[in-house]
Design a protein around this motif. Structure first.
Motif, mmCIF file in Angstrom:
data_model
loop_
_atom_site.group_PDB
_atom_site.id
_atom_site.type_symbol
_atom_site.label_atom_id
_atom_site.label_comp_id
_atom_site.label_asym_id
_atom_site.label_seq_id
_atom_site.Cartn_x
_atom_site.Cartn_y
_atom_site.Cartn_z
ATOM 1 N N VAL A 37 0.828 -1.199 0.000
ATOM 2 C CA VAL A 37 0.000 0.000 0.000
ATOM 3 C C VAL A 37 0.868 1.257 0.000
ATOM 4 C CG1 VAL A 37 -1.816 1.217 1.283
ATOM 5 C CG2 VAL A 37 -1.826 -1.260 1.162
ATOM 6 N N ALA A 38 2.123 1.143 0.415
ATOM 7 C CA ALA A 38 3.041 2.285 0.411
ATOM 8 C C ALA A 38 3.215 2.848 -0.993
ATOM 9 C CB ALA A 38 4.389 1.876 0.984
ATOM 10 N N LEU A 39 2.913 2.067 -2.002
ATOM 11 C CA LEU A 39 2.996 2.564 -3.380
ATOM 12 C C LEU A 39 2.040 3.730 -3.605
ATOM 13 C CD1 LEU A 39 3.223 -0.792 -5.332
ATOM 14 C CD2 LEU A 39 5.017 0.915 -5.083
ATOM 15 N N LEU A 40 0.915 3.729 -2.910
ATOM 16 C CA LEU A 40 -0.044 4.826 -3.060
ATOM 17 C C LEU A 40 0.545 6.153 -2.589
ATOM 18 C CD1 LEU A 40 -3.312 3.079 -1.843
ATOM 19 C CD2 LEU A 40 -2.617 3.572 -4.194
ATOM 20 N N GLY A 41 1.450 6.092 -1.625
ATOM 21 C CA GLY A 41 2.083 7.305 -1.133
ATOM 22 C C GLY A 41 3.061 7.924 -2.122
ATOM 23 N N LEU A 42 3.486 7.144 -3.092
ATOM 24 C CA LEU A 42 4.415 7.666 -4.085
ATOM 25 C C LEU A 42 3.743 8.624 -5.067
ATOM 26 C CD1 LEU A 42 6.522 4.525 -5.006
ATOM 27 C CD2 LEU A 42 7.207 6.468 -3.593
ATOM 28 N N VAL A 43 2.462 8.450 -5.274
ATOM 29 C CA VAL A 43 1.755 9.281 -6.256
ATOM 30 C C VAL A 43 1.796 10.765 -5.884
ATOM 31 C CG1 VAL A 43 -0.456 9.703 -7.392
ATOM 32 C CG2 VAL A 43 0.335 7.361 -7.020
ATOM 33 N N PRO A 44 1.426 11.166 -4.648
ATOM 34 C CA PRO A 44 1.536 12.594 -4.338
ATOM 35 C C PRO A 44 2.979 13.079 -4.338
ATOM 36 C CG PRO A 44 0.479 11.416 -2.522
ATOM 37 C CD PRO A 44 0.770 10.427 -3.593
ATOM 38 N N LEU A 45 3.911 12.229 -3.944
ATOM 39 C CA LEU A 45 5.322 12.629 -3.987
ATOM 40 C C LEU A 45 5.779 12.882 -5.416
ATOM 41 C CD1 LEU A 45 6.971 10.246 -1.381
ATOM 42 C CD2 LEU A 45 6.575 12.696 -1.166
ATOM 43 N N PHE A 46 5.345 12.049 -6.321
ATOM 44 C CA PHE A 46 5.731 12.205 -7.719
ATOM 45 C C PHE A 46 5.120 13.463 -8.322
ATOM 46 C CE2 PHE A 46 4.958 11.224 -12.271
ATOM 47 C CZ PHE A 46 6.276 11.177 -12.675
ATOM 48 N N ARG A 47 3.915 13.789 -7.906
ATOM 49 C CA ARG A 47 3.211 14.938 -8.484
ATOM 50 C C ARG A 47 3.569 16.265 -7.804
ATOM 51 N NH1 ARG A 47 -0.780 14.584 -11.810
ATOM 52 N NH2 ARG A 47 -1.946 16.238 -10.792
ATOM 53 N N TYR A 48 4.369 16.223 -6.742
ATOM 54 C CA TYR A 48 4.716 17.441 -6.005
ATOM 55 C C TYR A 48 5.568 18.359 -6.874
ATOM 56 C CZ TYR A 48 6.656 20.449 -2.402
ATOM 57 O OH TYR A 48 7.040 21.535 -1.654
ATOM 58 N N THR A 49 5.181 19.634 -6.934
ATOM 59 C CA THR A 49 5.876 20.602 -7.786
ATOM 60 C C THR A 49 6.745 21.566 -7.009
ATOM 61 O OG1 THR A 49 4.039 22.157 -7.647
ATOM 62 C CG2 THR A 49 4.007 20.565 -9.478
ATOM 63 N N GLY A 50 6.711 21.521 -5.699
ATOM 64 C CA GLY A 50 7.474 22.442 -4.884
ATOM 65 C C GLY A 50 6.665 23.643 -4.433
ATOM 66 N N ALA A 51 5.453 23.777 -4.954
ATOM 67 C CA ALA A 51 4.598 24.898 -4.577
ATOM 68 C C ALA A 51 3.925 24.613 -3.234
ATOM 69 C CB ALA A 51 3.533 25.128 -5.637
ATOM 70 N N ARG A 52 3.789 25.660 -2.437
ATOM 71 C CA ARG A 52 3.131 25.513 -1.149
ATOM 72 C C ARG A 52 1.632 25.316 -1.351
ATOM 73 N NH1 ARG A 52 4.647 28.024 4.268
ATOM 74 N NH2 ARG A 52 2.852 27.449 5.513
ATOM 75 N N GLY A 53 1.074 24.411 -0.597
ATOM 76 C CA GLY A 53 -0.351 24.129 -0.712
ATOM 77 C C GLY A 53 -1.189 25.061 0.141
ATOM 78 N N LYS A 54 -2.433 24.682 0.325
ATOM 79 C CA LYS A 54 -3.344 25.478 1.142
ATOM 80 C C LYS A 54 -2.864 25.470 2.591
ATOM 81 C CE LYS A 54 -7.314 24.311 -1.682
ATOM 82 N NZ LYS A 54 -8.609 23.650 -1.719
ATOM 83 N N LYS A 55 -3.157 26.548 3.289
ATOM 84 C CA LYS A 55 -2.753 26.648 4.691
ATOM 85 C C LYS A 55 -3.803 25.973 5.563
ATOM 86 C CE LYS A 55 -0.023 30.775 4.089
ATOM 87 N NZ LYS A 55 0.287 32.113 4.547
ATOM 88 N N VAL A 56 -3.571 24.731 5.891
ATOM 89 C CA VAL A 56 -4.492 23.959 6.724
ATOM 90 C C VAL A 56 -3.773 23.457 7.974
ATOM 91 C CG1 VAL A 56 -6.050 23.260 4.860
ATOM 92 C CG2 VAL A 56 -4.034 21.891 5.371
ATOM 93 N N LYS A 57 -2.802 24.223 8.429
ATOM 94 C CA LYS A 57 -1.968 23.837 9.559
ATOM 95 C C LYS A 57 -2.803 23.497 10.798
ATOM 96 C CE LYS A 57 1.346 26.155 12.557
ATOM 97 N NZ LYS A 57 2.173 27.342 12.686
ATOM 98 N N TYR A 58 -3.739 24.343 11.144
ATOM 99 C CA TYR A 58 -4.497 24.143 12.371
ATOM 100 C C TYR A 58 -5.475 22.976 12.266
ATOM 101 C CZ TYR A 58 -2.260 28.394 13.764
ATOM 102 O OH TYR A 58 -1.312 29.325 14.079
ATOM 103 N N PHE A 59 -5.881 22.644 11.072
ATOM 104 C CA PHE A 59 -6.712 21.459 10.884
ATOM 105 C C PHE A 59 -5.981 20.217 11.379
ATOM 106 C CE2 PHE A 59 -7.471 17.749 8.153
ATOM 107 C CZ PHE A 59 -8.788 17.468 8.510
ATOM 108 N N PHE A 60 -4.699 20.100 11.055
ATOM 109 C CA PHE A 60 -3.938 18.921 11.449
ATOM 110 C C PHE A 60 -3.606 18.923 12.935
ATOM 111 C CE2 PHE A 60 -3.237 19.060 6.864
ATOM 112 C CZ PHE A 60 -3.688 17.788 6.561
ATOM 113 N N TYR A 61 -3.517 20.119 13.542
ATOM 114 C CA TYR A 61 -3.338 20.179 14.998
ATOM 115 C C TYR A 61 -4.529 19.566 15.715
ATOM 116 C CZ TYR A 61 0.805 23.170 14.995
ATOM 117 O OH TYR A 61 2.066 23.658 14.850
#
Length: 80
Positions: A37-61
């Motif tokens: 299942v770790a293969l599924l985690g490679l997809v977002p890593l492969f598609r990452y462009t270096g751009a910062r995403g949405k600011k959802v910091k407090y959601f994860f807290y």
């Protein structure tokens, strides 16, 4: 296999398709079927462009401790 995958993708960050391909090979060749299942985690890593995403910091807290509490409640209810 996970560490090899991370190092592989870092060293081959200039050639992402090659890095992704070798990471898939490392994860499929060196892991058991439970970790495939770790293969599924490679997809977002492969598609990452270096751009910062949405600011959802407090959601994860809130989300991280809340989901642990949820799993703990399940174990209490089931008597595990």
């Amino acid at each position: 296999a996970g560490v090899i995958t991370i190092v592989d993708m870092y060293l081959l960050r200039r050639a992402p398709l090659l890095g992704f391909s070798l990471a898939v090979l490392a994860l499929t060749a060196m892991t058991n079927s439970n970790e495939i299942v770790a293969l599924l985690g490679l997809v977002p890593l492969f598609r990452y462009t270096g751009a910062r995403g949405k600011k959802v910091k407090y959601f994860f807290y809130v989300f991280y401790p809340a989901h642990l509490l949820f799993f703990w409640l399940i174990t209490v209810v089931l008597g595990l």
